[in-house]
Design a protein around this motif. Structure first.
Motif, PDB file in Angstrom:
ATOM      1  N   ALA A 563       9.792   6.280  -0.152  1.00 57.60           N
ATOM      2  CA  ALA A 563      10.145   6.270  -1.573  1.00 57.60           C
ATOM      3  C   ALA A 563       9.460   5.125  -2.305  1.00 57.60           C
ATOM      4  N   PHE A 564       9.407   3.962  -1.678  1.00 54.87           N
ATOM      5  CA  PHE A 564       8.746   2.816  -2.286  1.00 54.87           C
ATOM      6  C   PHE A 564       7.247   3.076  -2.444  1.00 54.87           C
ATOM      7  N   GLY A 565       6.640   3.662  -1.424  1.00 52.63           N
ATOM      8  CA  GLY A 565       5.214   3.971  -1.496  1.00 52.63           C
ATOM      9  C   GLY A 565       4.901   4.991  -2.574  1.00 52.63           C
ATOM     10  N   ALA A 566       5.773   5.998  -2.713  1.00 51.88           N
ATOM     11  CA  ALA A 566       5.554   7.010  -3.745  1.00 51.88           C
ATOM     12  C   ALA A 566       5.667   6.389  -5.139  1.00 51.88           C
ATOM     13  N   THR A 567       6.589   5.452  -5.309  1.00 47.95           N
ATOM     14  CA  THR A 567       6.750   4.780  -6.599  1.00 47.95           C
ATOM     15  C   THR A 567       5.518   3.966  -6.958  1.00 47.95           C
ATOM     16  N   LEU A 568       4.997   3.200  -6.022  1.00 47.51           N
ATOM     17  CA  LEU A 568       3.792   2.415  -6.286  1.00 47.51           C
ATOM     18  C   LEU A 568       2.600   3.314  -6.595  1.00 47.51           C
ATOM     19  N   SER A 569       2.507   4.443  -5.934  1.00 46.99           N
ATOM     20  CA  SER A 569       1.400   5.370  -6.197  1.00 46.99           C
ATOM     21  C   SER A 569       1.451   5.886  -7.634  1.00 46.99           C
TER      22      SER A 569
END
Length: 621
Positions: A563-569
């Motif tokens: 979820a954190f990675g998707a947000t940064l993307s």
């Protein structure tokens, strides 16, 4: 045998007529390996090459060997007459004894080539240079060399004299089983030498579980390599001795191994240089195979002695007890195969073999013995203290056995599993039988494991508290993230701006999964904290809850990072189109680290809780 006091008295007597100041420069030169200074001394006094230059009646050759000056020793060997190389000091040692102690094969070859009889000379304690090489160094090449050049002749008779049993015992203890096998094939008497404790070889091997497959502890990758790496037991591993130019020795080597085996060995040595870990596994497998063959060979030679009294002394109660308590199934299987009556052997103060296996928690031996119908009679035996077999299983395991299991809770689980397994085989009436202390087997179990129960409860609660903190933190973060979505919401209807974006859907799904799994994990750990912690709870209930809690926690950590990675993307992709690559790598780091740290414990719990039973019936014959 000459005592130390006798040697000291002889040294005192010799020192009275010894000119220390005269020989001191030569002694110092030998210790330093200063051949030029020593040569000048010899030129002035040719008798000094064979003279005794210390108060212990050592020659310069002895001193150079003690100092580890191998080039000096080789040059001295060239300048000394053949007979002088055999000069013994007051302890009865030749220079070859000290060279063997230092472990230098080249220097030993220089001495033996000039005077082959050196290998047969023993010191005042009856020890040959070969024994010195085994006891004082870990140089297998030198041991192989001295084994092949030593003959059973005057004056020491190394392979049939008084030290022969000590020789094979030392070889076995050093793990040089292939060398021991070679010697036994050349000198058959060595296979059946015994003392008050039975066979020298079996007595030593029965205390060395790591020398057998049943006692070997290999990791996952080591086990994979172990299955496929080849070993050649008919091969004398003398490839490191190729610098020794001795035709008869090389002839023995090539005849023993054959050309095909020789070149196959060279191929594997090349692989070992590329992957160093393979050599260690291959050496271990060679020791295992050699040890099993050694036991079989020794028992086969003992069988030729058609005497029941000899068999009973050859495979003594000490050997059976040691092999059983060490869990060496191979020794027991081979001994029972050659001498079936040993299964009836009663060990004083210990009971039958099955009782020793239960006391020492040796599952493999227990499974081997209990597969025989006669074992049911042994299990029903009650000892002098009126302890049933279940009482024996109720005692706390040896500390060495418990140390192999991480975590007091898992130790308690293992103890329960062992007790329940033995109780199944015991007679149902024995469950209520009380020993001399008035305790049933279960009462004895609770008393013996009282401290372990308390430690297991503390371990469970501490682990749960730590994991609950992480699960609570994740639940808090992902719950808040659900209402502060990346990009914000539409001011009119409150719909997320990136609702139709694939990356946003990844965020939403992973965030929801992280919340659900962290909450589930939290409840699992909370149920552990509120458990009753009875003994039997450690068998299934508590471990199952801990397994589920850790599984959901790991899943929560992984989905949180997604979820954190998707947000940064979503936030950075307009500026950096390649941003998902470092994000993925960095997000994988904490997940991987958590898996590496917790996965061994997790797997151990799964295997212990859901794995196969402790009792695995094995065929003895």
């Amino acid at each position: 045998m000459t005592s130390f006091q006798d040697v000291q008295a002889a040294a005192t007597e010799f020192a009275r007529g010894f000119n220390h100041n005269y020989y001191r420069p030569l002694q110092v030169a030998a210790l330093k390996g200063d051949w030029e200074t020593a040569k000048k001394f010899f030129n002035n006094d040719p008798t000094a090459t064979t003279a005794k230059v210390t108060t212990l009646a050592m020659t310069a050759l002895h001193v150079g060997a003690i100092g580890g000056q191998w080039q000096f020793v080789e040059k001295m060997a060239q300048h000394m007459p053949k007979e002088a190389l055999a000069v013994q000091d007051l302890a009865g040692c030749t220079a070859l004894h000290y060279v063997a102690m230092g472990g230098n094969t080249k220097a030993a070859k220089a001495l033996v080539t000039k005077n082959p009889s050196l290998t047969q000379i023993t010191n005042l304690a009856g020890l040959s240079p070969l024994i010195y090489a085994i006891t004082s160094t870990n140089c297998k090449d030198l041991v192989w060399y001295l084994t092949l050049v030593t003959t059973d002749e005057n004056p020491g008779f190394p392979f049939s004299g008084s030290s022969a049993g000590y020789l094979v015992a030392l070889l076995t203890a050093a793990g040089f089983h292939d060398i021991t096998l070679y010697l036994l094939q050349q000198h058959h008497n060595l296979a059946i030498v015994t003392d008050d404790n039975g066979s020298y070889i079996l007595n030593v091997l029965s205390k060395m579980p790591a020398e057998f497959p049943s006692g070997s502890k290999l990791g996952f990758f080591e086990r994979c390599i172990y299955q496929f790496v080849p070993v050649d037991l008919d091969h004398s591993p003398l490839s490191n001795l190729t610098d020794i130019n001795q035709p008869e020795l090389q002839s023995k080597t090539y005849m023993a191994q054959g050309f095909q085996s020789y070149f196959g060995s060279l191929r594997w040595k090349g692989i070992e240089r590329l992957v160093p870990g393979i050599k260690e596994v291959r050496d271990r497998k060679l020791r295992h195979k050699s040890a099993v063959r050694l036991v079989d060979y020794v028992c086969s030679k003992a069988l030729t002695r058609n005497s029941a009294e000899f068999w009973q002394s050859f495979v003594s109660a000490n050997i059976l007890r040691n092999a059983t308590s060490s869990g060496i199934v191979e020794i027991l299987r081979i001994c029972f195969d050659y001498f079936p009556d040993l299964i009836w052997n009663y060990i004083p103060n210990e009971g039958y073999i099955v009782h020793v296996a239960i006391k020492s928690r040796q599952e493999k031996v227990f499974s081997l013995i209990c597969n025989m119908p006669i074992c049911k009679n042994f299990i029903l035996v009650v000892d002098e203290s009126e302890n049933t077999t279940s009482h024996l299983a109720a005692n706390l395991a040896p500390s060495a056995q418990l140390a192999d299991i991480s975590g007091s809770a898992l130790q308690m689980q293992k103890e329960l599993q062992w007790f329940k397994e033995v109780e199944k085989l015991d007679h149902p009436l024995h469950r209520e039988v009380k020993n001399k202390n008035g305790k049933t087997a279960w009462e004895l179990f609770k008393e013996e494991h009282k401290d372990l129960l308390e430690r297991g409860e503390k371990w469970m609660k501490d682990t749960s508290n730590s994991c609950m903190l992480v699960a609570t933190l994740i639940a808090t973060v992902v719950f808040a993230a659900a209402f502060t979505v990346p990009g914000g919401n539409n001011s009119d209807k409150g719909i997320p701006i990136f609702l139709n974006d694939n990356a946003f859907m990844v965020f939403a799904i992973s965030d929801a999964l992280a919340l659900f799994s962290s909450i589930t994990s939290l409840w699992m750990f909370l149920s552990i904290l509120t458990a009753s912690y009875a003994e039997e709870d450690f068998l299934k209930r508590l471990p199952q809850r801990l397994i589920l809690g850790l599984a959901f926690l790991f899943f929560a950590i992984a989905t949180t990072m997604i979820a954190f990675g998707a947000t940064l993307s979503i936030v950075l992709r307009d500026r950096f189109q390649w941003v998902y690559i470092p994000i993925t790598l960095l997000a994988s780091l904490p997940v991987t680290l958590f898996a590496m740290l917790q996965l061994p414990l997790f797997i151990q719990m799964i295997r212990s809780t859901y794995g196969t039973s402790i009792y695995h019936p094995q065929s003895l014959w």
